[in-house]
Design an enzyme around this catalytic site. Sequence first.
Site, PDB file in Angstrom:
ATOM      1  N   THR A   8      44.639   8.853 -21.888  1.00  0.00           N
ATOM      2  CA  THR A   8      43.159   9.246 -21.563  1.00  0.00           C
ATOM      3  C   THR A   8      42.948  10.600 -22.189  1.00  0.00           C
ATOM      4  O   THR A   8      41.919  11.064 -22.802  1.00  0.00           O
ATOM      5  CB  THR A   8      42.862   9.180 -20.023  1.00  0.00           C
ATOM      6  OG1 THR A   8      43.018   7.675 -19.760  1.00  0.00           O
ATOM      7  CG2 THR A   8      41.236   9.456 -19.797  1.00  0.00           C
TER       8      THR A   8
ATOM      9  N   ASP B  28      37.890   3.927 -19.686  1.00  0.00           N
ATOM     10  CA  ASP B  28      38.893   3.440 -18.880  1.00  0.00           C
ATOM     11  C   ASP B  28      38.418   2.406 -17.854  1.00  0.00           C
ATOM     12  O   ASP B  28      38.945   1.350 -17.615  1.00  0.00           O
ATOM     13  CB  ASP B  28      39.713   4.731 -17.788  1.00  0.00           C
ATOM     14  CG  ASP B  28      40.174   5.456 -18.548  1.00  0.00           C
ATOM     15  OD1 ASP B  28      41.620   5.583 -18.729  1.00  0.00           O
ATOM     16  OD2 ASP B  28      39.561   6.465 -19.291  1.00  0.00           O
TER      17      ASP B  28
END
Length: 308
Positions: A121, A50
Amino acid sequence: MAQSAPLVMRLVASSITAANRAGKIIRDVMSQGDLGIVEKGKNDLQTEADRSAQRCIVTSLSRQFPSVTIIGEEGTSNCEVPSDWVVTDSDPQILQLACPDEYQNIQDDDIVVWVDPLDGTSEYTQGLLDHVTVLIGIAVGDRAVGGVIHQPYYNYKTAGPDDMGRTLWGIRGVGVGGFEPQSPPQGKRIITTTRSHSTAAVQAALDALQPDEILRVGGAGHKVMLLMEGKAHAYVFASAGCKRWDTCAPEAILVAMGGQLSDMHGNSYSYSRDTPHQNTGGVLGTAKGEDHAWYLKNLPDAVRQTLL
């Protein structure tokens, strides 16, 4: 040629190459094995992928468009960005397309770019890799106008490392690319919703709509892709659980192909720079040809009252 194209078209063209580069970074982090997981909050993870993908995208776009506001999920970073993460070329096909008159003379301060460097995620950390997307949405004023969705693990079970992934794009008034738009099957109702953030209100909304099938998948980008490719009729999420960077890019592409996205009251979200980040009214997305108003009408008032 690139500089003569209107700003919106240049931004989409550059976002495609930045998203592709971010996708490779995401795959590289996974293959190196250390995901560097940090817990930002309840059910809210962040990984090295990320953080790195956002640095790639924000730096790449900022170098080319220094006056454009860019809002990323992972906040700002002062870390030095490796030079090979910075891409400043753009997709030549987008630059050849005709730009709608209303976007011909847009200025830098009319635009906000919303970035979710790794949507899904939780699924990424669990190995559900086809749920993962990179989202770059381009808003003009308060409307989602252009969107790029990169799916870094598309075909990952069969493709080699150099052939993995795909990039979808859409621009209001121009069209879509990178995929074949499909209509969902007639005679049944398939609804996609959250995989990991369900609540009583989320379930009550689903029950009221009486779907034949429910697809519980991760990532807002992945859910809207199901609508775009005819695998679901609607995306129903009666919760304030997602944010503007989750929906800007998917909304722009969905609308560009004739679908719709709103909150649970039927209102469009604003994507201006000073808007709150939380999608407090929930999310209702419908595929092209679906009656968005039918879904709104059949949602229970009790569910709507839980959402501002």
